[in-house]
Structure formats: structure tokens, C-alpha cells
Motif scaffolding. Structure first.
Motif, PDB file in Angstrom:
ATOM      1  N   GLN A 266       0.979  -1.159   0.035  1.00 31.59           N
ATOM      2  CA  GLN A 266       0.022  -0.038   0.000  1.00 31.59           C
ATOM      3  C   GLN A 266       0.851   1.205   0.048  1.00 31.59           C
ATOM      4  O   GLN A 266       1.867   1.459   0.802  1.00 31.59           O
ATOM      5  CB  GLN A 266      -0.822  -0.135   1.349  1.00 31.59           C
ATOM      6  CG  GLN A 266      -1.750   1.233   1.603  1.00 31.59           C
ATOM      7  CD  GLN A 266      -2.605   0.969   2.701  1.00 31.59           C
ATOM      8  OE1 GLN A 266      -2.949   0.279   3.091  1.00 31.59           O
ATOM      9  NE2 GLN A 266      -2.553   2.259   3.655  1.00 31.59           N
ATOM     10  N   ILE A 267       0.454   2.135  -0.928  1.00 31.11           N
ATOM     11  CA  ILE A 267       1.143   3.540  -0.771  1.00 31.11           C
ATOM     12  C   ILE A 267       0.230   4.704  -0.618  1.00 31.11           C
ATOM     13  O   ILE A 267      -1.011   4.600  -1.333  1.00 31.11           O
ATOM     14  CB  ILE A 267       2.222   3.554  -2.330  1.00 31.11           C
ATOM     15  CG1 ILE A 267       3.069   2.536  -2.374  1.00 31.11           C
ATOM     16  CG2 ILE A 267       2.677   4.995  -2.415  1.00 31.11           C
ATOM     17  CD1 ILE A 267       3.647   2.478  -3.773  1.00 31.11           C
ATOM     18  N   THR A 268       0.568   5.400   0.196  1.00 27.35           N
ATOM     19  CA  THR A 268      -0.299   6.849   0.384  1.00 27.35           C
ATOM     20  C   THR A 268       0.305   8.062   0.117  1.00 27.35           C
ATOM     21  O   THR A 268       1.775   8.076   0.739  1.00 27.35           O
ATOM     22  CB  THR A 268      -0.771   6.732   1.931  1.00 27.35           C
ATOM     23  OG1 THR A 268      -1.566   5.530   2.234  1.00 27.35           O
ATOM     24  CG2 THR A 268      -1.741   8.205   2.206  1.00 27.35           C
ATOM     25  N   VAL A 269      -0.244   8.749  -0.836  1.00 34.41           N
ATOM     26  CA  VAL A 269       0.382  10.157  -1.126  1.00 34.41           C
ATOM     27  C   VAL A 269      -0.544  11.318  -0.568  1.00 34.41           C
ATOM     28  O   VAL A 269      -1.648  11.380  -0.675  1.00 34.41           O
ATOM     29  CB  VAL A 269       0.323  10.402  -2.703  1.00 34.41           C
ATOM     30  CG1 VAL A 269       0.937  11.808  -2.959  1.00 34.41           C
ATOM     31  CG2 VAL A 269       1.252   9.245  -3.265  1.00 34.41           C
ATOM     32  N   THR A 270      -0.010  11.955   0.627  1.00 34.43           N
ATOM     33  CA  THR A 270      -1.030  12.913   1.321  1.00 34.43           C
ATOM     34  C   THR A 270      -0.533  14.334   1.053  1.00 34.43           C
ATOM     35  O   THR A 270       0.575  14.643   0.651  1.00 34.43           O
ATOM     36  CB  THR A 270      -0.852  12.763   2.818  1.00 34.43           C
ATOM     37  OG1 THR A 270       0.536  13.148   3.225  1.00 34.43           O
ATOM     38  CG2 THR A 270      -0.987  11.351   3.208  1.00 34.43           C
ATOM     39  N   PHE A 308      -4.165  10.162  -1.197  1.00 36.33           N
ATOM     40  CA  PHE A 308      -4.433   9.384  -2.514  1.00 36.33           C
ATOM     41  C   PHE A 308      -3.752   8.057  -1.967  1.00 36.33           C
ATOM     42  O   PHE A 308      -2.546   8.146  -1.704  1.00 36.33           O
ATOM     43  CB  PHE A 308      -3.895   9.845  -3.650  1.00 36.33           C
ATOM     44  CG  PHE A 308      -4.405   9.181  -5.052  1.00 36.33           C
ATOM     45  CD1 PHE A 308      -5.391   9.734  -5.797  1.00 36.33           C
ATOM     46  CD2 PHE A 308      -3.689   8.472  -5.540  1.00 36.33           C
ATOM     47  CE1 PHE A 308      -6.122   9.126  -6.752  1.00 36.33           C
ATOM     48  CE2 PHE A 308      -4.185   7.638  -6.755  1.00 36.33           C
ATOM     49  CZ  PHE A 308      -5.155   8.191  -7.299  1.00 36.33           C
ATOM     50  N   THR A 309      -4.474   6.760  -2.030  1.00 38.77           N
ATOM     51  CA  THR A 309      -4.070   5.596  -1.632  1.00 38.77           C
ATOM     52  C   THR A 309      -4.371   4.666  -2.572  1.00 38.77           C
ATOM     53  O   THR A 309      -5.285   4.529  -3.033  1.00 38.77           O
ATOM     54  CB  THR A 309      -4.643   5.260  -0.127  1.00 38.77           C
ATOM     55  OG1 THR A 309      -4.244   6.271   0.727  1.00 38.77           O
ATOM     56  CG2 THR A 309      -4.008   3.984   0.059  1.00 38.77           C
ATOM     57  N   ILE A 321       7.600   3.480  -4.697  1.00 36.19           N
ATOM     58  CA  ILE A 321       7.631   4.515  -3.813  1.00 36.19           C
ATOM     59  C   ILE A 321       9.049   5.491  -3.895  1.00 36.19           C
ATOM     60  O   ILE A 321       8.886   6.445  -4.000  1.00 36.19           O
ATOM     61  CB  ILE A 321       7.779   3.774  -2.463  1.00 36.19           C
ATOM     62  CG1 ILE A 321       7.167   4.904  -1.235  1.00 36.19           C
ATOM     63  CG2 ILE A 321       9.048   3.362  -1.766  1.00 36.19           C
ATOM     64  CD1 ILE A 321       6.522   4.428   0.032  1.00 36.19           C
ATOM     65  N   ASP A 322      10.040   5.000  -4.542  1.00 42.11           N
ATOM     66  CA  ASP A 322      11.353   5.609  -5.011  1.00 42.11           C
ATOM     67  C   ASP A 322      10.954   6.508  -5.862  1.00 42.11           C
ATOM     68  O   ASP A 322      11.536   7.601  -5.587  1.00 42.11           O
ATOM     69  CB  ASP A 322      12.378   4.437  -5.243  1.00 42.11           C
ATOM     70  CG  ASP A 322      13.007   3.771  -3.996  1.00 42.11           C
ATOM     71  OD1 ASP A 322      12.646   4.175  -2.917  1.00 42.11           O
ATOM     72  OD2 ASP A 322      13.676   3.082  -4.045  1.00 42.11           O
ATOM     73  N   ILE A 336       4.884  10.926   1.470  1.00 40.61           N
ATOM     74  CA  ILE A 336       4.640   9.778   0.673  1.00 40.61           C
ATOM     75  C   ILE A 336       4.957   8.645   1.813  1.00 40.61           C
ATOM     76  O   ILE A 336       6.310   8.471   1.906  1.00 40.61           O
ATOM     77  CB  ILE A 336       5.653   9.829  -0.540  1.00 40.61           C
ATOM     78  CG1 ILE A 336       4.982  11.077  -1.502  1.00 40.61           C
ATOM     79  CG2 ILE A 336       5.361   8.541  -1.394  1.00 40.61           C
ATOM     80  CD1 ILE A 336       5.871  11.261  -2.652  1.00 40.61           C
ATOM     81  N   SER A 337       4.255   7.595   1.843  1.00 40.76           N
ATOM     82  CA  SER A 337       4.587   6.652   2.662  1.00 40.76           C
ATOM     83  C   SER A 337       3.921   5.321   2.169  1.00 40.76           C
ATOM     84  O   SER A 337       2.973   5.243   1.170  1.00 40.76           O
ATOM     85  CB  SER A 337       4.066   6.999   4.125  1.00 40.76           C
ATOM     86  OG  SER A 337       2.545   6.967   4.139  1.00 40.76           O
ATOM     87  N   GLY A 338       4.237   4.154   2.732  1.00 39.27           N
ATOM     88  CA  GLY A 338       3.721   2.773   2.399  1.00 39.27           C
ATOM     89  C   GLY A 338       4.000   1.906   3.420  1.00 39.27           C
ATOM     90  O   GLY A 338       4.388   2.216   4.430  1.00 39.27           O
ATOM     91  N   ASP A 339       3.462   0.536   3.156  1.00 34.76           N
ATOM     92  CA  ASP A 339       3.447  -0.547   3.877  1.00 34.76           C
ATOM     93  C   ASP A 339       3.335  -1.678   2.843  1.00 34.76           C
ATOM     94  O   ASP A 339       2.485  -2.050   2.140  1.00 34.76           O
ATOM     95  CB  ASP A 339       2.279  -0.515   4.858  1.00 34.76           C
ATOM     96  CG  ASP A 339       2.389  -1.748   5.832  1.00 34.76           C
ATOM     97  OD1 ASP A 339       3.356  -2.634   5.680  1.00 34.76           O
ATOM     98  OD2 ASP A 339       1.732  -1.854   6.867  1.00 34.76           O
ATOM     99  N   ASP A 340       4.747  -2.716   3.032  1.00 34.10           N
ATOM    100  CA  ASP A 340       4.531  -3.815   2.081  1.00 34.10           C
ATOM    101  C   ASP A 340       4.285  -5.134   2.835  1.00 34.10           C
ATOM    102  O   ASP A 340       4.786  -6.044   2.552  1.00 34.10           O
ATOM    103  CB  ASP A 340       5.992  -3.699   1.496  1.00 34.10           C
ATOM    104  CG  ASP A 340       6.993  -3.949   2.241  1.00 34.10           C
ATOM    105  OD1 ASP A 340       6.825  -3.842   3.524  1.00 34.10           O
ATOM    106  OD2 ASP A 340       8.313  -4.202   1.902  1.00 34.10           O
ATOM    107  N   ARG A 341       3.535  -4.697   3.981  1.00 34.54           N
ATOM    108  CA  ARG A 341       3.421  -6.098   4.900  1.00 34.54           C
ATOM    109  C   ARG A 341       1.844  -6.058   4.999  1.00 34.54           C
ATOM    110  O   ARG A 341       1.373  -6.289   6.150  1.00 34.54           O
ATOM    111  CB  ARG A 341       3.840  -6.026   6.268  1.00 34.54           C
ATOM    112  CG  ARG A 341       5.544  -6.404   5.975  1.00 34.54           C
ATOM    113  CD  ARG A 341       5.468  -7.883   5.592  1.00 34.54           C
ATOM    114  NE  ARG A 341       7.209  -8.320   5.193  1.00 34.54           N
ATOM    115  CZ  ARG A 341       7.527  -8.283   4.161  1.00 34.54           C
ATOM    116  NH1 ARG A 341       6.810  -7.914   3.052  1.00 34.54           N
ATOM    117  NH2 ARG A 341       8.795  -8.521   4.174  1.00 34.54           N
ATOM    118  N   ILE A 342       0.921  -5.883   4.077  1.00 34.98           N
ATOM    119  CA  ILE A 342      -0.559  -5.854   3.956  1.00 34.98           C
ATOM    120  C   ILE A 342      -0.955  -7.152   2.808  1.00 34.98           C
ATOM    121  O   ILE A 342      -0.190  -7.765   2.428  1.00 34.98           O
ATOM    122  CB  ILE A 342      -1.148  -4.792   3.441  1.00 34.98           C
ATOM    123  CG1 ILE A 342      -0.842  -4.660   1.874  1.00 34.98           C
ATOM    124  CG2 ILE A 342      -0.634  -3.466   4.178  1.00 34.98           C
ATOM    125  CD1 ILE A 342      -1.485  -3.174   1.230  1.00 34.98           C
TER     126      ILE A 342
END
Length: 413
Positions: A266-270, A308-309, A321-322, A336-342
Motif C-alpha cells: 500500500q502506498i499513500t500520497v498525502t 491518495f492511496t 515509492i522511490d 509519501i508513505s507505504g507498507d509492504d506487509r499487507i
């Protein structure tokens, strides 16, 4: 008597003994009066072995044209051995490569799409009483180059042949005996479905079920080819995949199955500007990177900004994400954040169309299990949620019980 296409995957033809077993099964079908066209994959592990050798020779970038020439040999070994095994049993048979049958494709090497199939040679053999054995996964372009169809290509070959030949049924033999309500390795009371619709199977395949490839199901639905998933290791009727009809719709369960995939990020752009074109500014370049975006949620933020997610495959997480962070001067995001354990958890069923309250039951069941929902998307016959990966098996079992999908007996592993 029936006209059938039977497809056998790599595990089903993984050794000479397994090939001889398949030949015995085909002889029984032929003795029963069925006309049979067989599509086979390469023997289990063979394609990986060939790819590894190609990468030894060309470590940087493998030439895709020559790779197709190399990979197509795996299926050619299988068709020759199976045809020999059939002849040894006294069954008249003949093998064909994709080029010999003329499975015509475009010229997109390693991911070609079928354009046309010349059925003349196959029908001549069928009329002569022969079993026809065709190499799956491959075709030939208009330029005469060998092409391969990509992952799941043998399934697609089988369905395409069944459509072109107007067969009664396309039977996919694999190492499982049908389509289950969910993965039996996670839920021991998972139940084999006798029947499922193309729509449901498409959703389950896209949401993580590995029984059939999406392209094959799409092809079968487009040309109305009844599909049946069976085990090549034990007898049974398997699962029939076909169009729904009025009688079956009336009896259809609310939820037919539970699908899940762990390979999510998951990637979130706030804090980006809330104006036309913002979504494209984020997702357009990601598409240009040839990255597929799955779930998308946009929320209205404060001061004319938006959050935006979206989700991508876990393998693509770092690259995406990079890229976003390195181009944030253009985006102007606060963070710009995220989580790769979903993980993504979904319920699927055409019965959901005519029944209210399915979503609330799903959400209540997961809440009772202590599982927080990060994202939610819905369609006419599915509801998907994103949750922490560590809760995925708990979530599957909770929903399986909530919608009463369990079998009377526990499946032994």
C-alpha cells in the motif's frame, strides 16, 4: 460420446510414469467413444531449468525471440513422449507443435496473444480416430517466428482450441480436484464447489486463486466454452465453470468463495492539490513503469488538498515509492508513505447481487475477530478489504464460518 479438449499441467506430466498414467486415462476416454484433443505443458521444472540456462548465457537482458525458441522445446518433449506412450498402448495418436497446428499469434514474444487457429489438420486426425496431442504455451507469428503465450499459456491454448473446434468441454487436469471455497491449506473445512460461474471464477482468479489463469477464464467466457477443473491424481467430477442460468441463480449461495493474496503493498500520497489531473499525475507515470495498480482510494483532505492511496504488487513497492519520492517536486505531496506487509481479503458470489447486508456481515465478522480494515472496495459480486498480513488466515477462517461455506468433513493435509 463427447468431443473434449483435455489439458495436463506440468505436475501431471512430471515424469515418464506420470505421462504413462495420463496415456492410460486417455485410452479409457477413447475406448468410451470420446474424441480427444490433448494439450500439455512442459514437464514440471523444465521451463525454470531452461530459463536459468538462458540467463547464464545472457545475464543482463535475454533476447526474447530466442528465449521463445528455447522455452517452446519443453512442451515438444512432452507431446512426443505422450504420443509414444499412447501408441505403446495401441492408441493411434499424433503430436503437433503450436506452429504445426498453426496457432497464429501476434509477434509479442513471451506474452503473445492468439489471433487464429487452423483446425484442418486436427479435424482430419479426429475423423481418422486419432488422439491429437498439441504443445501448449506456444504458437507462431505471421512472420513464422515461434512465440510463447506467457504465464498460464497452456491453459489458454487449451481453451482456444476448444473454442475453435467447438468442443463439448475443456477439461483442465491439475494437482487439485476442483475449485474450493478457499485455500484448504488455510481453512481445513474448505469445500469443493460442484459448479461456479465464469464471473465468479474470473474474480477469484484475479484476487489470488491459483487454480486457473485469468486469460484462460476470460477466453472461455468470451466463447462460452464450458471449463472443468479436475485432478489428474484422483478420480472425481471436479468443478464445472460455465455461464449461470435462471435455475442456478435462484439456488446460488450468497457467497461462493473467499480469495486472498499476500503479495500486496500500500502506498499513500498525502496533501496533494485537489484539482483535475492529480490522479493522472500520480498514476500515469506508474503505468509508464509497467506497474499494475489495484485498489485506489481518494479522500478529500484539508485546505484544498487530497490524500491518495493505492495498492501495487509487493515486488513493485520499492520501485514505485522511490519513483514518487524522487519526483515529489512535481507532485507537491506533504508525505509519501507505504507498507509492504499487507494482504487483500475478498468474498465473491453472484448471489450477492440480490441480497442486502452482505458487506455489513463481512465487516462485523472481521471486527469480532479483532481485524482492522485499511481499505475497502466493492463491485456487484465481490467485496475486497486490505488488512495487516499477519491477520490474513484468521480473516479467511472467520469469513468462511460467517458465510457457512464449510464442508462437513475436515480436509486432511
Amino acid at each position: 460420446m463427447a468431443f473434449l479438449v483435455k489439458k495436463y499441467g506440468g505436475t501431471s506430466v512430471g515424469s515418464v510414469e506420470r505421462i504413462q498414467h495420463v496415456a492410460q486415462s486417455l485410452k479409457q476416454a477413447r475406448d468410451a467413444g470420446d474424441d480427444v484433443v490433448v494439450v500439455v505443458s512442459a514437464m514440471s521444472g523444465e521451463t525454470n531449468r531452461l530459463v536459468a540456462m538462458a540467463r547464464e548465457v545472457m545475464p543482463a537482458v535475454v533476447d526474447v525471440r530466442e528465449l521463445d525458441v528455447l522455452l517452446s522445446t519443453g512442451e515438444q518433449v512432452t507431446i512426443a513422449l505422450l504420443t509414444m506412450a499412447l501408441k505403446e498402448l495401441g492408441v493411434e495418436a499424433r503430436s503437433y507443435t503450436g506452429a504445426q497446428v498453426r496457432i497464429l499469434t501476434d509477434n509479442s514474444h513471451s506474452k503473445a496473444r492468439i489471433l487464429d487457429i487452423d483446425t484442418a489438420r486436427i479435424m482430419d486426425d479426429i475423423k481418422s480416430g486419432r488422439v491429437v496431442v498439441v504443445a501448449g504455451f506456444q504458437g507462431v507469428s505471421e512472420e513464422g517466428d515461434i512465440t510463447t503465450l506467457g504465464r498460464g499459456g497452456s491453459d489458454t491454448s487449451a481453451v482456444a482450441l476448444a473454442a475453435a473446434l467447438k468442443c463439448d468441454e475443456c477439461q483442465i487436469f491439475t494437482d487439485v480436484d476442483g475449485v474450493y471455497t478457499t485455500d484448504p491449506r488455510v481453512e481445513k473445512r474448505a469445500r469443493r464447489l460442484d459448479r461456479i460461474t465464469f464471473e465468479e471464477m474470473l474474480e477469484m482468479a484475479s484476487l489470488g486463486s491459483k487454480v486457473l489463469q485469468i486469460r484462460a477464464v476470460e477466453f472461455a467466457g468470451k466463447y462460452n466454452v464450458p471449463l472443468r477443473v479436475l485432478s489428474s491424481f484422483k478420480p472425481g467430477d471436479g468443478t464445472l465453470i460455465t455461464y449461470d442460468d435462471e435455475e442456478n441463480t435462484m439456488e446460488q449461495a450468497l457467497v461462493s468463495g473467499i480469495a486472498f493474496t499476500r503479495d500486496e503493498a500500500q502506498i499513500t500520497v498525502t496533501g496533494v492539490a485537489d484539482r483535475p489531473g492529480t490522479a493522472y499525475a500520480i498514476l500515469g507515470p506508474i503505468s509508464d513503469l509497467n506497474v499494475e495498480v489495484d485498489m485506489i482510494i481518494q479522500n478529500i483532505g484539508a485546505n484544498d488538498t487530497t490524500d491518495f492511496t493505492f495498492t501495487v504488487h509487493r515486488d513493485e513497492y520499492t520501485r514505485v515509492i522511490d519513483y514518487l519520492k524522487s519526483n515529489n517536486d512535481t507532485l507537491g505531496a506533504t508525505t509519501i508513505s507505504g507498507d509492504d506487509r499487507i494482504a487483500k481479503l475478498s468474498i465473491v458470489g453472484v448471489g450477492m447481487r440480490s441480497h442486502a447486508g452482505i458487506a455489513s456481515r463481512m465487516f462485523r465478522s472481521l471486527a469480532d475477530a479483532g481485524i482492522n480494515l485499511r481499505l475497502i472496495t466493492t463491485s456487484e459480486i465481490k467485496i475486497s478489504v486490505v488488512i495487516d498480513e499477519k491477520y490474513i488466515e484468521l480473516g479467511v477462517r472467520a469469513l468462511h464460518e460467517e458465510f457457512e461455506l464449510g464442508a462437513d468433513e475436515v480436509i486432511e493435509s
